[in-house]
Design a protein around this motif. Structure first.
Motif, PDB file in Angstrom:
ATOM      1  N   ARG A  77      38.125 -21.029 -23.824  1.00  0.00           N
ATOM      2  CA  ARG A  77      37.087 -21.886 -24.388  1.00  0.00           C
ATOM      3  C   ARG A  77      37.488 -23.354 -24.254  1.00  0.00           C
ATOM      4  NH1 ARG A  77      37.271 -17.367 -28.434  1.00  0.00           N
ATOM      5  NH2 ARG A  77      39.239 -18.358 -28.994  1.00  0.00           N
ATOM      6  N   ILE A  78      36.504 -24.233 -24.063  1.00  0.00           N
ATOM      7  CA  ILE A  78      36.750 -25.663 -23.918  1.00  0.00           C
ATOM      8  C   ILE A  78      36.493 -26.368 -25.241  1.00  0.00           C
ATOM      9  CG2 ILE A  78      35.827 -27.782 -22.903  1.00  0.00           C
ATOM     10  CD1 ILE A  78      35.570 -26.358 -20.270  1.00  0.00           C
ATOM     11  N   TRP A  79      37.440 -27.221 -25.644  1.00  0.00           N
ATOM     12  CA  TRP A  79      37.315 -28.080 -26.815  1.00  0.00           C
ATOM     13  C   TRP A  79      37.255 -29.510 -26.296  1.00  0.00           C
ATOM     14  CZ3 TRP A  79      37.460 -25.845 -31.863  1.00  0.00           C
ATOM     15  CH2 TRP A  79      37.698 -24.464 -31.873  1.00  0.00           C
ATOM     16  N   ALA A  80      36.053 -30.088 -26.327  1.00  0.00           N
ATOM     17  CA  ALA A  80      35.798 -31.345 -25.631  1.00  0.00           C
ATOM     18  C   ALA A  80      35.451 -32.474 -26.595  1.00  0.00           C
ATOM     19  CB  ALA A  80      34.660 -31.162 -24.630  1.00  0.00           C
ATOM     20  N   SER A  81      35.855 -33.672 -26.232  1.00  0.00           N
ATOM     21  CA  SER A  81      35.486 -34.856 -26.999  1.00  0.00           C
ATOM     22  C   SER A  81      34.000 -35.146 -26.825  1.00  0.00           C
ATOM     23  CB  SER A  81      36.302 -36.057 -26.536  1.00  0.00           C
ATOM     24  OG  SER A  81      35.974 -36.374 -25.183  1.00  0.00           O
ATOM     25  N   ALA A  82      33.400 -35.752 -27.853  1.00  0.00           N
ATOM     26  CA  ALA A  82      31.988 -36.121 -27.807  1.00  0.00           C
ATOM     27  C   ALA A  82      31.754 -37.245 -28.807  1.00  0.00           C
ATOM     28  CB  ALA A  82      31.106 -34.918 -28.126  1.00  0.00           C
ATOM     29  N   GLY A  83      30.509 -37.709 -28.861  1.00  0.00           N
ATOM     30  CA  GLY A  83      30.204 -38.841 -29.717  1.00  0.00           C
ATOM     31  C   GLY A  83      30.319 -38.547 -31.191  1.00  0.00           C
ATOM     32  N   ASP A  84      30.096 -37.298 -31.598  1.00  0.00           N
ATOM     33  CA  ASP A  84      30.126 -36.956 -33.015  1.00  0.00           C
ATOM     34  C   ASP A  84      31.305 -36.076 -33.406  1.00  0.00           C
ATOM     35  OD1 ASP A  84      29.209 -34.794 -31.582  1.00  0.00           O
ATOM     36  OD2 ASP A  84      27.595 -34.261 -32.976  1.00  0.00           O
ATOM     37  N   GLY A  85      32.222 -35.849 -32.499  1.00  0.00           N
ATOM     38  CA  GLY A  85      33.380 -35.036 -32.833  1.00  0.00           C
ATOM     39  C   GLY A  85      33.893 -34.264 -31.647  1.00  0.00           C
ATOM     40  N   VAL A  86      34.314 -33.028 -31.889  1.00  0.00           N
ATOM     41  CA  VAL A  86      34.826 -32.138 -30.855  1.00  0.00           C
ATOM     42  C   VAL A  86      33.830 -31.002 -30.677  1.00  0.00           C
ATOM     43  CG1 VAL A  86      36.720 -30.638 -30.143  1.00  0.00           C
ATOM     44  CG2 VAL A  86      37.206 -32.705 -31.473  1.00  0.00           C
ATOM     45  N   HIS A  87      33.368 -30.791 -29.449  1.00  0.00           N
ATOM     46  CA  HIS A  87      32.424 -29.719 -29.155  1.00  0.00           C
ATOM     47  C   HIS A  87      33.170 -28.553 -28.532  1.00  0.00           C
ATOM     48  CE1 HIS A  87      28.606 -32.461 -28.916  1.00  0.00           C
ATOM     49  NE2 HIS A  87      29.310 -32.652 -30.023  1.00  0.00           N
ATOM     50  N   CYS A  88      32.868 -27.345 -28.978  1.00  0.00           N
ATOM     51  CA  CYS A  88      33.513 -26.149 -28.457  1.00  0.00           C
ATOM     52  C   CYS A  88      32.522 -25.365 -27.605  1.00  0.00           C
ATOM     53  CB  CYS A  88      34.025 -25.276 -29.604  1.00  0.00           C
ATOM     54  SG  CYS A  88      34.873 -23.774 -29.055  1.00  0.00           S
ATOM     55  N   TYR A  89      32.918 -25.068 -26.371  1.00  0.00           N
ATOM     56  CA  TYR A  89      32.095 -24.322 -25.426  1.00  0.00           C
ATOM     57  C   TYR A  89      32.756 -22.990 -25.093  1.00  0.00           C
ATOM     58  CZ  TYR A  89      29.189 -28.404 -24.653  1.00  0.00           C
ATOM     59  OH  TYR A  89      28.324 -29.445 -24.833  1.00  0.00           O
ATOM     60  N   ASP A  90      31.959 -21.933 -25.161  1.00  0.00           N
ATOM     61  CA  ASP A  90      32.466 -20.640 -24.743  1.00  0.00           C
ATOM     62  C   ASP A  90      32.578 -20.629 -23.217  1.00  0.00           C
ATOM     63  OD1 ASP A  90      33.505 -18.168 -25.139  1.00  0.00           O
ATOM     64  OD2 ASP A  90      31.654 -17.226 -25.815  1.00  0.00           O
ATOM     65  N   ARG A  91      33.193 -19.586 -22.679  1.00  0.00           N
ATOM     66  CA  ARG A  91      33.446 -19.523 -21.235  1.00  0.00           C
ATOM     67  C   ARG A  91      32.171 -19.467 -20.409  1.00  0.00           C
ATOM     68  NH1 ARG A  91      37.562 -14.588 -21.480  1.00  0.00           N
ATOM     69  NH2 ARG A  91      36.013 -14.060 -23.072  1.00  0.00           N
ATOM     70  N   ASP A 131      29.801 -26.696  -9.712  1.00  0.00           N
ATOM     71  CA  ASP A 131      28.575 -26.630 -10.502  1.00  0.00           C
ATOM     72  C   ASP A 131      28.774 -27.276 -11.868  1.00  0.00           C
ATOM     73  OD1 ASP A 131      27.375 -25.241  -8.453  1.00  0.00           O
ATOM     74  OD2 ASP A 131      27.693 -23.260  -9.372  1.00  0.00           O
ATOM     75  N   VAL A 132      27.666 -27.743 -12.427  1.00  0.00           N
ATOM     76  CA  VAL A 132      27.710 -28.293 -13.783  1.00  0.00           C
ATOM     77  C   VAL A 132      27.949 -27.153 -14.772  1.00  0.00           C
ATOM     78  CG1 VAL A 132      26.394 -29.446 -15.594  1.00  0.00           C
ATOM     79  CG2 VAL A 132      26.262 -30.272 -13.240  1.00  0.00           C
ATOM     80  N   PHE A 133      28.978 -27.295 -15.584  1.00  0.00           N
ATOM     81  CA  PHE A 133      29.323 -26.282 -16.585  1.00  0.00           C
ATOM     82  C   PHE A 133      28.614 -26.547 -17.904  1.00  0.00           C
ATOM     83  CE2 PHE A 133      32.116 -25.170 -20.185  1.00  0.00           C
ATOM     84  CZ  PHE A 133      32.192 -23.790 -20.010  1.00  0.00           C
ATOM     85  N   ALA A 134      28.595 -27.813 -18.330  1.00  0.00           N
ATOM     86  CA  ALA A 134      27.974 -28.171 -19.602  1.00  0.00           C
ATOM     87  C   ALA A 134      27.578 -29.641 -19.572  1.00  0.00           C
ATOM     88  CB  ALA A 134      28.921 -27.909 -20.769  1.00  0.00           C
ATOM     89  N   ILE A 135      26.494 -29.973 -20.273  1.00  0.00           N
ATOM     90  CA  ILE A 135      26.025 -31.345 -20.411  1.00  0.00           C
ATOM     91  C   ILE A 135      26.217 -31.771 -21.858  1.00  0.00           C
ATOM     92  CG2 ILE A 135      24.032 -32.897 -20.233  1.00  0.00           C
ATOM     93  CD1 ILE A 135      22.901 -31.008 -18.105  1.00  0.00           C
ATOM     94  N   CYS A 136      26.796 -32.949 -22.051  1.00  0.00           N
ATOM     95  CA  CYS A 136      27.097 -33.415 -23.407  1.00  0.00           C
ATOM     96  C   CYS A 136      25.798 -33.718 -24.162  1.00  0.00           C
ATOM     97  CB  CYS A 136      27.977 -34.659 -23.368  1.00  0.00           C
ATOM     98  SG  CYS A 136      28.680 -35.093 -24.971  1.00  0.00           S
ATOM     99  N   THR A 137      25.701 -33.234 -25.386  1.00  0.00           N
ATOM    100  CA  THR A 137      24.503 -33.416 -26.193  1.00  0.00           C
ATOM    101  C   THR A 137      24.608 -34.595 -27.152  1.00  0.00           C
ATOM    102  OG1 THR A 137      25.360 -31.871 -27.864  1.00  0.00           O
ATOM    103  CG2 THR A 137      23.980 -30.953 -26.099  1.00  0.00           C
TER     104      THR A 137
END
Length: 304
Positions: free
Chosen positions: A242-256, A222-228
């Motif tokens: 928690r996930i610390w993910a790369s993105a266009g404006d920095g690092v995005h943090c997602y809770d579980r 399943d899709v967990f998160a969509i990049c904004t």
């Protein structure tokens, strides 16, 4: 100061940043900085500068920066296995390699069912010794990050290398452009990014989550998160999941639960991250031309 780089979108993020911490630029001059891997025994970081066909090294004890390996086979993703060895995805050679303790290089995977891989992109090692990697076609799309060529496989998959036999098997075959991947702290879940939006306006820009069986099979997806903002490329988890993910404006943090709870703003597009430092609480960030770091009051999931 953290107030200039942290964006708190949910109160769950507030205790995950330090008010007096700052974003540090540690190195610059890359064309596309990617694949950071931290070596605790030597307190240094290795990362890839893909278009420049080289790997760089940052010494945490002295702040010295230098070339680790050049040419590097247009290396991209890197990780450290449970024996402290470097495992690398190479776009140019279209293979996954391991650098042994004596400096020699072992090829772990180069073909699937007799056909050359596309261009291995990111890699993780499970505690049982199995090696999991993604194989999009970015390294053969042009001569910028590898060598332009046609795909022999004709698709982009996620693979697993068996720790005993060395056999390469497909574990997920329904991705457009599989990219970053990481296990949950207990290894019961595997998260995989799909950056298919690089080749289609309506393509995927999300992270999917799978349940992992003991036999190395995946279920769900399943899709967990969509990049904004931009695309997810590489990411890592902290020890709370928690996930610390790369993105266009920095690092995005997602809770579980998949909620975007905050961001660390970075002045360049981020490609990948890794936790390092003596307590795994320094987040290293590869962002386009530069290497950054920021101290956090959280600890990365233990993977070595």
């Amino acid at each position: 100061m953290i107030r200039d780089v942290a964006v708190i979108l949910d109160e769950r993020f507030r205790p995950l940043v330090i008010p007096t911490a700052r974003l540090e630029k540690l190195a610059e001059g890359c064309r596309w900085a990617e694949g950071p891997a931290y070596f605790p025994a030597g307190r240094y970081l290795v990362w890839s500068d893909v278009p420049n066909d080289r790997m760089m090294r940052y010494d945490e004890t002295s702040d010295a920066v230098g070339i680790f390996r050049a040419p590097s086979g247009y290396s991209n993703g890197n990780t450290v296995d449970r024996q402290g060895r470097l495992v690398t995805c190479e776009h140019g050679t279209r293979q996954v390699t391991r650098t042994e303790h004596d400096g020699s290089i072992t090829v772990l995977a180069s073909h699937y069912q007799g056909r050359r891989l596309n261009s291995p992109n990111d890699v993780v090692v499970k505690s049982d010794g199995s090696i999991w990697f993604t194989d999009p076609a970015y390294g053969i799309d042009s001569d910028y990050e590898g060598h332009k060529a046609d795909s022999e496989i004709g698709a982009c998959h996620v693979y697993r290398i068996d720790p005993q036999s060395g056999d390469v098997t497909v574990v997920a075959d329904d991705f457009v452009r599989p990219n970053g991947l990481a296990f949950s702290p207990d290894e019961s879940r595997l998260y995989v990014a799909d950056t298919g939006a690089t080749h289609a306006a309506d393509g995927p820009r999300h992270i999917r989550v799978f349940d992992v069986s003991e036999g190395g099979r995946l279920r769900g997806g399943d899709v967990f998160a969509i990049c904004t903002n931009g695309l997810f490329d590489g990411f890592r988890l902290d020890d709370a999941g928690r996930i610390w993910a790369s993105a266009g404006d920095g690092v995005h943090c997602y809770d579980r639960d998949g909620t975007l709870i905050g961001k660390i703003l970075v002045p360049e597009t981020v490609a990948n991250v890794v936790f390092g430092g003596l307590k795994r609480n320094r987040l290293y960030i590869c962002a386009t031309t530069s290497l950054y770091a920021i101290m956090l009051p959280v600890n990365g999931a233990k993977t070595f």
